[in-house]
Scaffold this motif. Structure first.
Motif, PDB file in Angstrom:
ATOM      1  N   ASP A 150       0.825  -1.211   0.000  1.00 18.52           N
ATOM      2  CA  ASP A 150       0.000   0.000   0.000  1.00 18.52           C
ATOM      3  C   ASP A 150       0.856   1.256   0.000  1.00 18.52           C
ATOM      4  OD1 ASP A 150      -2.320  -1.491  -0.024  1.00 18.52           O
ATOM      5  OD2 ASP A 150      -2.657  -1.337   2.144  1.00 18.52           O
ATOM      6  N   ARG A 151       1.918   1.257   0.793  1.00 18.76           N
ATOM      7  CA  ARG A 151       2.796   2.421   0.861  1.00 18.76           C
ATOM      8  C   ARG A 151       3.489   2.662  -0.476  1.00 18.76           C
ATOM      9  NH1 ARG A 151       3.479   7.313   1.718  1.00 18.76           N
ATOM     10  NH2 ARG A 151       5.585   7.971   2.183  1.00 18.76           N
ATOM     11  N   MET A 152       4.033   1.609  -1.063  1.00 22.59           N
ATOM     12  CA  MET A 152       4.722   1.751  -2.354  1.00 22.59           C
ATOM     13  C   MET A 152       3.760   2.238  -3.434  1.00 22.59           C
ATOM     14  SD  MET A 152       7.954   1.076  -2.062  1.00 22.59           S
ATOM     15  CE  MET A 152       8.566   0.591  -3.673  1.00 22.59           C
ATOM     16  N   ASN A 153       2.549   1.728  -3.420  1.00 21.59           N
ATOM     17  CA  ASN A 153       1.584   2.121  -4.436  1.00 21.59           C
ATOM     18  C   ASN A 153       1.024   3.517  -4.214  1.00 21.59           C
ATOM     19  OD1 ASN A 153       1.701  -0.218  -6.066  1.00 21.59           O
ATOM     20  ND2 ASN A 153       0.485  -1.320  -4.564  1.00 21.59           N
ATOM     21  N   GLY A 154       0.997   3.977  -2.957  1.00 24.50           N
ATOM     22  CA  GLY A 154       0.408   5.261  -2.649  1.00 24.50           C
ATOM     23  C   GLY A 154       1.351   6.452  -2.721  1.00 24.50           C
ATOM     24  N   MET A 155       2.634   6.219  -2.518  1.00 24.90           N
ATOM     25  CA  MET A 155       3.549   7.365  -2.465  1.00 24.90           C
ATOM     26  C   MET A 155       3.886   7.892  -3.859  1.00 24.90           C
ATOM     27  SD  MET A 155       7.464   6.098  -1.624  1.00 24.90           S
ATOM     28  CE  MET A 155       7.118   5.358  -0.067  1.00 24.90           C
ATOM     29  N   SER A 156       4.284   9.149  -3.901  1.00 25.01           N
ATOM     30  CA  SER A 156       4.697   9.774  -5.159  1.00 25.01           C
ATOM     31  C   SER A 156       6.049   9.224  -5.590  1.00 25.01           C
ATOM     32  CB  SER A 156       4.810  11.286  -4.980  1.00 25.01           C
ATOM     33  OG  SER A 156       3.561  11.834  -4.663  1.00 25.01           O
ATOM     34  N   LYS A 157       6.239   9.188  -6.911  1.00 26.50           N
ATOM     35  CA  LYS A 157       7.516   8.766  -7.479  1.00 26.50           C
ATOM     36  C   LYS A 157       7.964   9.797  -8.493  1.00 26.50           C
ATOM     37  CE  LYS A 157       5.305   4.754  -6.490  1.00 26.50           C
ATOM     38  NZ  LYS A 157       3.899   4.876  -6.134  1.00 26.50           N
ATOM     39  N   PHE A 158       9.262  10.059  -8.502  1.00 33.71           N
ATOM     40  CA  PHE A 158       9.873  10.924  -9.504  1.00 33.71           C
ATOM     41  C   PHE A 158      10.861  10.067 -10.265  1.00 33.71           C
ATOM     42  CE2 PHE A 158       8.400  13.617  -6.107  1.00 33.71           C
ATOM     43  CZ  PHE A 158       7.727  14.611  -6.798  1.00 33.71           C
TER      44      PHE A 158
END
Length: 190
Positions: free
Chosen positions: A78-86
């Motif tokens: 859930d954390r990996m899928n929810g956080m922003s990525k650049f």
């Protein structure tokens, strides 16, 4: 202002390539036998402590192919899928999975992100991006997960020809699997 934290899984001889992926090179997947509950708990803790991921294209593509369908893992999915990525890329034209593509000079854009974000950016894998960030002195903290295995070949985090740099050990932890986690900060003006 946030920090750029580099978290890398490496071998005793410094190889960072394909720790969990079997297909990338002949020794790919070397980390798998060291992953357990203790390991996962620390990864989850670190993922919740940062605002966003800063990734290179190859790592982003690997993660984006895996994480969206992942579930559980103590909340890590859930954390990996929810956080922003650049994502630093010269070739991607669009990205999904809460990702923004960084076009242009990766070092300049990473420096801007450090100024703009209130939380920290976590770099995982992303070997080429890691080299760029190190060359431009943009890493504020290194979290090196050193695994008790020697591969003898593969892409290394600290490659030949890298600029000399002194580090200050801020913390160290030994996991029950023999993995040691070393946290370093660059010495200023070394």
């Amino acid at each position: 202002m946030g920090k750029i934290i580099m978290q890398q899984f490496i071998t005793l001889d410094g190889v960072m390539q394909a720790p969990g992926e079997l297909y990338e090179f002949e020794y790919g997947g070397w980390q798998r036998s060291y992953v357990g509950e203790e390991h996962l708990a620390l990864i989850v803790e670190q993922a919740h402590a940062v605002e966003a991921l800063l990734l290179g294209r190859k790592t982003y593509e690997s993660f984006a192919a895996t994480w969206p369908s992942a579930i559980g893992m103590r909340g890590l999915a859930d954390r990996m899928n929810g956080m922003s990525k650049f994502v630093a890329s010269r070739t991607l034209s669009h990205a999904e999975w809460n990702a923004t593509i960084i076009h242009g000079d990766a070092a300049e854009e990473a420096a801007k992100l450090k100024q703009e974000l209130s939380g920290d950016l976590l770099v995982v894998g992303s070997g080429d991006l890691a080299q760029t960030l190190m060359k431009h002195h943009l890493i504020d903290e290194y979290r090196l997960w050193i695994h008790p295995v020697i591969l003898g070949r593969g892409q290394r985090l600290f490659r030949e020809g890298i600029e000399k740099a002194a580090m200050r050990l801020m913390d160290a932890k030994i996991l029950s699997t023999g993995v040691t986690i070393h946290i370093y900060q660059p010495e200023i003006g070394n």
